[in-house]
Design an enzyme around this catalytic site. Structure first.
Site, short mmCIF file in Angstrom:
data_model
loop_
_atom_site.label_atom_id
_atom_site.label_comp_id
_atom_site.label_asym_id
_atom_site.label_seq_id
_atom_site.Cartn_x
_atom_site.Cartn_y
_atom_site.Cartn_z
N HIS A 1 0.83 -1.22 0.00
CA HIS A 1 0.00 0.00 0.00
C HIS A 1 0.85 1.26 0.00
O HIS A 1 0.35 2.35 0.29
CB HIS A 1 -0.94 0.01 1.22
CG HIS A 1 -2.04 -1.00 1.12
ND1 HIS A 1 -2.84 -1.34 2.18
CD2 HIS A 1 -2.49 -1.74 0.08
CE1 HIS A 1 -3.73 -2.24 1.79
NE2 HIS A 1 -3.53 -2.51 0.53
N THR B 1 -4.34 -7.82 11.13
CA THR B 1 -5.17 -7.22 10.08
C THR B 1 -6.60 -7.73 10.22
O THR B 1 -6.85 -8.87 10.61
CB THR B 1 -4.61 -7.51 8.67
OG1 THR B 1 -5.42 -6.86 7.69
CG2 THR B 1 -4.54 -9.00 8.38
N LEU C 1 -5.50 -9.60 17.56
CA LEU C 1 -6.07 -9.27 18.88
C LEU C 1 -7.46 -9.85 19.04
O LEU C 1 -7.88 -10.24 20.13
CB LEU C 1 -6.13 -7.74 19.03
CG LEU C 1 -6.45 -7.20 20.44
CD1 LEU C 1 -5.34 -7.60 21.40
CD2 LEU C 1 -6.60 -5.68 20.42
N ALA D 1 0.16 -8.69 19.37
CA ALA D 1 1.25 -9.08 18.48
C ALA D 1 2.58 -9.13 19.23
O ALA D 1 3.41 -10.01 18.99
CB ALA D 1 1.33 -8.08 17.32
N1 APR Z 1 -1.93 -6.96 18.32
C1 APR Z 1 -2.50 -7.70 17.33
N2 APR Z 1 -3.56 -7.29 16.59
C2 APR Z 1 -4.06 -6.06 16.88
C3 APR Z 1 -3.54 -5.23 17.90
C4 APR Z 1 -2.42 -5.73 18.64
N3 APR Z 1 -1.86 -5.02 19.63
N4 APR Z 1 -4.27 -4.09 17.95
C5 APR Z 1 -5.22 -4.20 16.99
N5 APR Z 1 -5.10 -5.38 16.35
C6 APR Z 1 -5.91 -5.91 15.24
C7 APR Z 1 -7.37 -5.52 15.30
O1 APR Z 1 -8.10 -6.48 16.05
C8 APR Z 1 -7.76 -5.53 13.83
O2 APR Z 1 -8.23 -6.81 13.44
O3 APR Z 1 -5.42 -5.33 14.06
C9 APR Z 1 -6.46 -5.23 13.09
C10 APR Z 1 -6.42 -3.84 12.49
O4 APR Z 1 -7.41 -3.76 11.50
P1 APR Z 1 -7.57 -2.44 10.62
O5 APR Z 1 -7.63 -1.25 11.53
O6 APR Z 1 -8.70 -2.68 9.66
O7 APR Z 1 -6.19 -2.32 9.82
P2 APR Z 1 -5.75 -3.17 8.55
O8 APR Z 1 -6.35 -4.55 8.60
O9 APR Z 1 -4.29 -3.07 8.45
O10 APR Z 1 -6.42 -2.35 7.33
C11 APR Z 1 -6.08 -2.79 6.05
O11 APR Z 1 -7.24 -0.95 5.07
O12 APR Z 1 -7.82 1.23 5.22
C12 APR Z 1 -6.99 0.36 4.57
O13 APR Z 1 -4.93 0.90 3.62
C13 APR Z 1 -5.56 0.69 4.84
O14 APR Z 1 -3.72 -0.86 4.98
C14 APR Z 1 -5.01 -0.56 5.50
C15 APR Z 1 -6.01 -1.63 5.12
#
Ligand code: APR
Length: 232
Positions: free
Chosen positions: A109, A176, A202, A219
């Site tokens: 990204h 994610t 998480l 994590a």
């Molecule tokens: N340890 C492990 N997991 C965690 C932690 C932690 N400390 N804190 C949060 N999480 C998890 C949440 O439970 C969630 O499932 O990380 C995930 C974050 O999800 P999103 O906020 O949706 O982020 P992401 O999955 O990276 O989004 C993907 O969407 O908006 C676009 O480009 C943006 O790259 C991003 C993509």
């Protein structure tokens, strides 16, 4: 974990949460106070470039102020000590994997610390701001945008990613939500090619049902423990 020779890791915002970088879809997530269509689409950039430049100036400053956490460092150790093939595909725009010691990292990204000139197409490492329209170091035009893949744009190096997934015998998803494609579909591609699929997160994600195993937790705890298993 002993007979694993080829690992693909996918990471999301959750791996950088404990470094103080906000995730997107939590209740205090980035998209709560910055509607995606305003700050993460080409249309939003055309409509209000100053708003978008300021948004990514803030992201860039936040990345520079953050430090890698134990999860990043554990993947750095895996990168250094695992004798097989490893590719870390990250959806994150921070450089915490690299600062945590990983070198085989692919930013699908884009990157907060990279900028892209819309006039001459050059990309530059950038630790300053773009809000004042600085001249492109290559062509001198004040035409640089964040080197970020916005919604509606094609993620980077997809062929390389799918080739690595087709050869993986272990696919690990870390931090994610499984909300955004094509990343959210990688686990199914990996399984179609016979890989084992492990999720470290998480909470249960939208894709948890596609994994052989999901471990729930932070994590900074789950990743070092898993790396310890792999390196035996
Ligand atoms: N340890 C492990 N997991 C965690 C932690 C932690 N400390 N804190 C949060 N999480 C998890 C949440 O439970 C969630 O499932 O990380 C995930 C974050 O999800 P999103 O906020 O949706 O982020 P992401 O999955 O990276 O989004 C993907 O969407 O908006 C676009 O480009 C943006 O790259 C991003 C993509």
């Amino acid at each position: 974990m002993r007979d694993i020779r080829n690992i693909v890791v996918l990471t999301g915002a959750g791996i950088s949460a404990e470094s103080g970088l906000r995730t997107f879809r939590a209740e205090d997530g980035l998209w709560e106070d910055h509607p995606v269509e305003q700050v993460a689409t080409p249309e939003g950039f055309r409509r209000d470039p100053d708003l978008v430049q300021r948004f990514y100036d803030e992201r860039r400053a936040g990345v520079m102020a953050a430090e890698p956490n134990a999860a990043h460092r554990a993947l750095g150790r895996l990168d250094a000590e695992f004798s097989g093939d490893l590719l870390i595909v990250t959806q994150n725009i921070d450089d915490l994997h690299e600062r945590g010691g990983a070198s085989r990292v692919l930013h699908m990204h884009g990157e907060a610390l990279s900028v892209w000139c819309t006039s001459c197409d050059a990309r530059h490492q950038w630790h300053a701001t773009l809000r004042d329209g600085p001249p492109c170091p290559a062509c001198g035009e004040p035409a640089m945008r964040p080197d970020i893949v916005w919604f509606g744009e094609m993620p980077y190096r997809m062929e390389e990613i799918f080739r690595a997934i087709s050869q993986a015998d272990l696919f690990v998803s870390i931090g994610t939500s499984g909300a955004v494609y094509p990343a959210a579909g990688f686990v199914q591609s990996a399984r179609d090619h016979g890989a084992r699929a492990l999720e470290l997160n998480l909470e249960a994600s939208l894709g948890s049902r596609f994994f052989h195993e999901t471990r729930l937790g932070k994590a900074s705890e789950l990743v070092p423990a898993w790396v310890g298993e792999v390196l035996g």
